[in-house]
Design an enzyme around this catalytic site. Structure first.
Site, PDB file in Angstrom:
ATOM      1  N   ARG A  60      28.586  30.530  -7.961  1.00 12.77           N
ATOM      2  CA  ARG A  60      29.758  29.754  -7.530  1.00 12.77           C
ATOM      3  C   ARG A  60      30.098  28.738  -8.617  1.00 12.77           C
ATOM      4  O   ARG A  60      29.240  27.966  -9.053  1.00 12.77           O
ATOM      5  CB  ARG A  60      29.407  29.036  -6.228  1.00 12.77           C
ATOM      6  N   GLU A 100      38.882  36.664  -8.534  1.00 14.04           N
ATOM      7  CA  GLU A 100      38.226  35.393  -8.196  1.00 14.04           C
ATOM      8  C   GLU A 100      37.693  35.432  -6.767  1.00 14.04           C
ATOM      9  O   GLU A 100      37.407  34.388  -6.185  1.00 14.04           O
ATOM     10  CB  GLU A 100      39.250  34.246  -8.363  1.00 14.04           C
ATOM     11  N   HIS A 153      35.013  28.109 -17.892  1.00 16.28           N
ATOM     12  CA  HIS A 153      35.223  27.786 -16.472  1.00 16.28           C
ATOM     13  C   HIS A 153      34.635  26.422 -16.166  1.00 16.28           C
ATOM     14  O   HIS A 153      33.425  26.233 -16.210  1.00 16.28           O
ATOM     15  CB  HIS A 153      34.576  28.865 -15.589  1.00 16.28           C
ATOM     16  N   HIS A 191      32.704  35.320  -7.832  1.00 17.35           N
ATOM     17  CA  HIS A 191      31.653  34.304  -7.684  1.00 17.35           C
ATOM     18  C   HIS A 191      30.854  34.545  -6.402  1.00 17.35           C
ATOM     19  O   HIS A 191      31.401  34.985  -5.388  1.00 17.35           O
ATOM     20  CB  HIS A 191      32.267  32.900  -7.623  1.00 17.35           C
TER      21      HIS A 191
END
Lengths: 339, 339
Positions: free
Chosen positions: A71, A284, A178, A8
């Protein structure tokens, strides 16, 4: 080649966050009219934002390419209207595109969708199409709970989502399931809401015939699949009790797990229980957990170390986890890399 | 001695369910007045209900004593008013008491609380006290989400819950954190809502100073702690990032995990990662998963087999998991067994 399928842009330039703050402040004014972002961000600022973070970690950890998206907590689809969500998503996706353009060997884009609670997901098709066909993105992040912790939209297996799935299939892009931030005080975002979202999505898939309707639709469940591998016996047993087909037949052609699990025992379990063909390397980073594990002296999210240390994985297994499975699940990535 | 700390009366006599159905049907009538149950259930019916189920499984699997509570999905605290919930809880708890009275060597009671969404938990004190002091129960099940999947009540660490905790501490009884059925179509109850409830509660505890206020308060998180052991590195890392004390100091004197994890790899992980002092044997029988695992030929929920097969556990470890930890977490059970 080592492909990290879950990174991200948590370090994006200040101007992006300033735009978002202006949106949030604006929403307090009944006369507020959302407007598209016009961000004055230089290439140097973009470089600065990743050189000391994601790029540095790629180099240090020996990974090659990050599938890169805005993000996750920042998506916050529950803030404002669908129009607010659209402009915010466009701004975030454009910023990802800037990174991918500057570092085409290091980053490939995955987009945020302009979801909004209670608004049909079909409204996201335009932005998905723009990101894939114009910006060269290879997938999207799909929020199963745009409400931010109250779960007021239908399950992912409801026809509510079908128009978006049709477009995903037509474009040959998968979605990472997500959630975003939580506005429900019961759920800490990275410690509860994220993991619950993963577990919830898997069980939705288990109880439906979604993949009969969309045999080529593909989802990645991040954070190692939430609680699922730890409870793999429970899920196999529930499928049996519910008279569902065995899990390989039911969903393992369509559902994949990433490796964002931050200790050796967890990665050992994941790679033992879940078929290797269904596991995609991911860290991640720079993400949910940023510290160094005092028990190992290494970063918690340096997941490559754990995978390299699993005693029962052979070179072919690791190659699948690190590269082959990502090429398969993201067909547009495979084509990009072949070009 | 082998103590199973998590058994539900999923096979209770028909009259109990008939009473509940009458409540549910009654609620459709605006003039409905809830009334206490007066169930005509004979001892023979009670015996019949457990002889072929929980008692048979105890004998077959070689376990001795089950800490026994009403059916978890049946609690459904979101149905009707607090008064409806109270009468239903009384009826369920009385039925548990009947079982424990008929089979005092095989069953010890844990009560359902008459929770109701939006209603202060202090209203549950009377029923808790009745069950412990009059019926000899040793603990309670506490639902962290009485709304049934919308999570509209405060987190377990909010002062909202403190009056109930004060009574739990005064009575020296722990709570198993256990959600009930889900009325939210996003959450399958045993496959998502249960596991999410576990993960959520743990993260609530991690982010609060609850155990500074209640140093002797004890919770059991069922289903192996939801996703927590699989993500133990994530939770250790989050505690560090959030500047919380290390987990042993922060909560491992107060939070315990059961062994309702239905495959060998899951139990191996649980017993490797979580300190042995924090693990209590449980099978959730007759419960969430009732079938036989085609991979092993054994019942999925015969968790004793998995614990017996963990290669790195010694006899003292197993004795803690099977007996000592339950005596410690349920002090009234310890006293009962000593008597």
């Amino acid at each position: 080649m080592i492909i990290d399928c879950h990174g991200h842009y948590t370090t994006s330039p200040r101007a992006l966050e300033d735009y978002r703050q202006a949106q949030i402040v604006g929403l307090k004014d009944p006369a507020y009219k959302p407007a598209r972002a016009k961000l004055a961000v230089t290439d140097a600022q973009i470089r600065d934002s990743v050189e000391g973070a994601q790029l540095k970690l790629q180099r240090e950890r020996g990974t090659d390419l990050t599938i890169f998206s805005p993000r996750a907590a920042g998506m916050a689809h529950h803030v404002g209207t669908a129009e607010v969500s659209l402009y915010w998503s466009e701004a975030c996706n454009d910023m990802i595109h800037r990174v991918c353009t500057l570092y085409p060997k290091n980053f490939v884009g995955v987009c945020q969708l302009p979801q909004s609670p209670g608004v049909p997901p079909s409204t996201c098709i335009g932005e998905l199409e723009r990101c894939v066909t114009e910006l060269g993105f290879v997938g999207c992040n799909l929020n199963p709970d745009p409400s931010g912790g109250y779960w007021t939209d239908p399950p992912l297996t409801d026809r509510w989502w079908y128009p978006l799935y049709e477009k995903m299939v037509a474009l040959a892009v998968p979605a990472m399931v997500h959630v975003s931030s939580s506005r429900n005080p019961c759920f800490h975002y990275t410690g509860a809401h994220y993991i619950n979202g993963d577990t919830t999505a898997f069980m939705q898939f288990l109880t439906s015939d979604l993949f009969k309707d969309f045999p080529t639709l593909k989802f990645i469940i991040p954070h190692g699949g939430g609680a699922v591998p730890f409870h793999w016996g429970r899920y196999r047993g529930l499928a049996l009790d519910l008279k569902r087909p065995p899990l390989p037949e039911l969903l393992l052609g369509n559902v994949f797990f990433d490796t964002c699990v931050y200790h050796q025992a967890g990665i050992d379990l994941l790679t033992k229980v879940i078929p290797i063909d269904n596991i995609l390397f991911a860290s991640e980073m720079v993400g949910a957990v940023r510290g160094i594990d005092p028990e190992t002296g290494q970063y918690f999210d340096d997941t490559k170390r754990y995978i390299d240390a699993v005693p029962f994985l052979g070179p072919a297994d690791r190659k699948k986890i690190y590269e082959d499975n990502a090429r398969k699940v993201f067909p547009r990535l495979g084509r990009k890399l072949a070009a």
